[in-house]
Design a protein around this motif. Structure first.
Motif, PDB file in Angstrom:
ATOM      1  N   ARG A 216      -0.040   6.601   2.654  1.00 45.71           N
ATOM      2  CA  ARG A 216      -1.272   7.351   2.914  1.00 45.71           C
ATOM      3  C   ARG A 216      -2.466   6.411   3.098  1.00 45.71           C
ATOM      4  O   ARG A 216      -3.246   6.548   4.047  1.00 45.71           O
ATOM      5  N   ASN A 217      -2.585   5.440   2.211  1.00 46.12           N
ATOM      6  CA  ASN A 217      -3.684   4.483   2.342  1.00 46.12           C
ATOM      7  C   ASN A 217      -3.533   3.616   3.579  1.00 46.12           C
ATOM      8  O   ASN A 217      -4.510   3.318   4.284  1.00 46.12           O
ATOM      9  N   ALA A 218      -2.301   3.201   3.862  1.00 45.64           N
ATOM     10  CA  ALA A 218      -2.067   2.346   5.025  1.00 45.64           C
ATOM     11  C   ALA A 218      -2.365   3.094   6.329  1.00 45.64           C
ATOM     12  O   ALA A 218      -2.975   2.536   7.252  1.00 45.64           O
TER      13      ALA A 218
ATOM     14  N   GLU B 204      -4.428   5.653   6.668  1.00 40.93           N
ATOM     15  CA  GLU B 204      -5.872   5.888   6.727  1.00 40.93           C
ATOM     16  C   GLU B 204      -6.588   4.682   7.314  1.00 40.93           C
ATOM     17  O   GLU B 204      -7.446   4.812   8.200  1.00 40.93           O
ATOM     18  N   ARG B 205      -6.243   3.504   6.855  1.00 39.70           N
ATOM     19  CA  ARG B 205      -6.886   2.291   7.361  1.00 39.70           C
ATOM     20  C   ARG B 205      -6.464   1.993   8.792  1.00 39.70           C
ATOM     21  O   ARG B 205      -7.295   1.604   9.624  1.00 39.70           O
TER      22      ARG B 205
ATOM     23  N   ASP C  92       1.554  10.495   1.971  1.00 47.06           N
ATOM     24  CA  ASP C  92       2.459   9.590   1.270  1.00 47.06           C
ATOM     25  C   ASP C  92       3.910   9.932   1.584  1.00 47.06           C
ATOM     26  O   ASP C  92       4.250  11.068   1.923  1.00 47.06           O
TER      27      ASP C  92
ATOM     28  N   ASN D  67       0.844  -1.192   0.000  1.00 41.70           N
ATOM     29  CA  ASN D  67       0.000   0.000   0.000  1.00 41.70           C
ATOM     30  C   ASN D  67       0.880   1.243   0.000  1.00 41.70           C
ATOM     31  O   ASN D  67       2.023   1.192   0.456  1.00 41.70           O
ATOM     32  N   THR D  68       0.328   2.361  -0.457  1.00 40.43           N
ATOM     33  CA  THR D  68       1.001   3.624  -0.180  1.00 40.43           C
ATOM     34  C   THR D  68       0.879   3.901   1.314  1.00 40.43           C
ATOM     35  O   THR D  68      -0.034   3.410   1.987  1.00 40.43           O
TER      36      THR D  68
ATOM     37  N   GLY E 151      -9.815   3.419   9.756  1.00 41.86           N
ATOM     38  CA  GLY E 151     -10.649   2.377   9.163  1.00 41.86           C
ATOM     39  C   GLY E 151     -11.417   1.616  10.232  1.00 41.86           C
ATOM     40  O   GLY E 151     -11.301   1.875  11.438  1.00 41.86           O
TER      41      GLY E 151
END
Length: 340
Positions: free
Chosen positions: A13-15, A17-18, A140, A10-11, A22
């Motif tokens: 940023r996505n990691a 966020e979750r 990121d 994952n990037t 999440g």
């Protein structure tokens, strides 16, 4: 032979966020900052008292409106709002509209007057405080490779990283202006989502002041290898975005200041917590020694107060935090204006 565990890239940023927000994420499940790291709110009630003085100055500059908003973004346990409600003058308290913005559930014991919501109000007249909020806005990470910057990908389960694609044109533009990379191995944290988040806060101000308080750095002294850090149970731990710990990164407050100006801020100040709290009456000076002979109990009380103030203003600790104050439709309050 043991089965291999699949890697999920994952990037960051996505990691983040979750991991933080999440389903079942660190903050979604109700983790409280005080359980994992020490903030100014937990260090001393004098931090909230300083914000209460700032609120009173904002109130005066706004002409003491019928409704005065006090919005705490990333409110945690709501300590700032609770203290201000307990100590505000009756006239101000009667007009105060306290709003906590927090993704975690509302804690027990909060005063009924405090509204608890997940997003800031659309229209604000008063004071917005974001204390250690922007450092948790996901972003990121990029690393300079021989052929240019590459987005860093991470396995959320282990924290293992690998190089990914080139950043987007928008991220490359942000990097060149705010955090240029020069040598292979240099890393940067792309603060563009934090700039957007802060601009959204400033853009909701009809009239008033927004203050961001956080770990920070400026373009002249960006850390070469970045600042990603994890916190759990009062200790620093590896920044593994698996939901088991808080994951933070310091904030490019100078970039946020420019974003706030584009969103409508008409006056700005970037300073340190040490300077801001000194201007708001928080002093770590020891009481005179003769007070110990005249009134030992008063001396001990004053000594305790001085110790708390010293922690809040320690330039190598909480006092080194950055303060970004931006006003809309009013000048900076007198205490902060003096720092310009």
């Amino acid at each position: 032979m043991a089965a291999s565990i699949p890697t999920e890239w994952n990037t960051w940023r996505n990691a983040m966020e979750r991991a933080l927000y999440g389903d079942g994420g660190f903050y979604r499940r109700g983790e409280r900052p005080a359980e994992h790291f020490r903030t100014s709110v937990h260090a001393s009630p004098r931090f909230a008292a300083a914000l209460a003085r700032l609120l009173a100055e904002v109130d005066a500059l706004l002409g003491r409106p019928d409704r005065l908003d006090l919005v705490d973004v990333g409110a945690g346990c709501g300590g700032v709002l609770t203290h201000v409600l307990e100590t505000a003058a009756p006239d101000l308290a009667a007009r105060l509209n306290p709003v906590a913005v927090e993704v975690a559930p509302r804690p027990g014991g909060m005063p009924p007057a405090v509204a608890w919501r997940t997003d800031p109000p659309e229209s604000i007249t008063g004071l917005v405080v974001a204390n250690e909020w922007l450092d948790n806005v996901p972003l990121d990470v990029v690393e300079q490779a021989p052929d240019g910057p590459r987005v860093v990908l991470v396995d959320p389960a282990t924290g293992v990283e690998r190089p990914g694609p080139a950043p987007s044109p928008e991220d490359l533009e942000w990097l060149e202006r705010w955090w240029p990379l020069r040598e292979p191995g240099d890393r940067a944290e792309i603060g563009r989502p934090r700039c957007a988040a802060w601009a959204s806060v400033v853009g909701r101000l009809d009239r008033g002041l927004a203050v961001a308080i956080d770990y920070s750095h400026t373009r002249a002294a960006r850390p070469v290898y970045g600042t990603l850090t994890g916190y759990r149970d009062g200790a620093t731990v590896p920044a593994v975005p698996d939901g088991s710990c808080d994951v933070t990164a310091h904030v490019a407050l100078d970039a946020c200041a420019t974003a706030g100006e584009r969103a409508g801020a008409t006056a700005s100040l970037l300073t340190t917590q040490r300077e801001a709290l000194h201007a708001l009456g928080v002093s770590g000076a020891r009481p005179p020694i003769d007070l110990a002979h005249r009134d030992p109990r008063a001396y001990l009380t004053a000594l305790c107060t001085a110790g708390e103030a010293a922690e809040l203003t320690d330039p190598h600790g909480l006092g080194g935090f950055g303060w970004l104050a931006q006003a809309v439709g009013m000048p900076l309050p007198p205490a902060l204006e003096g720092l310009r």
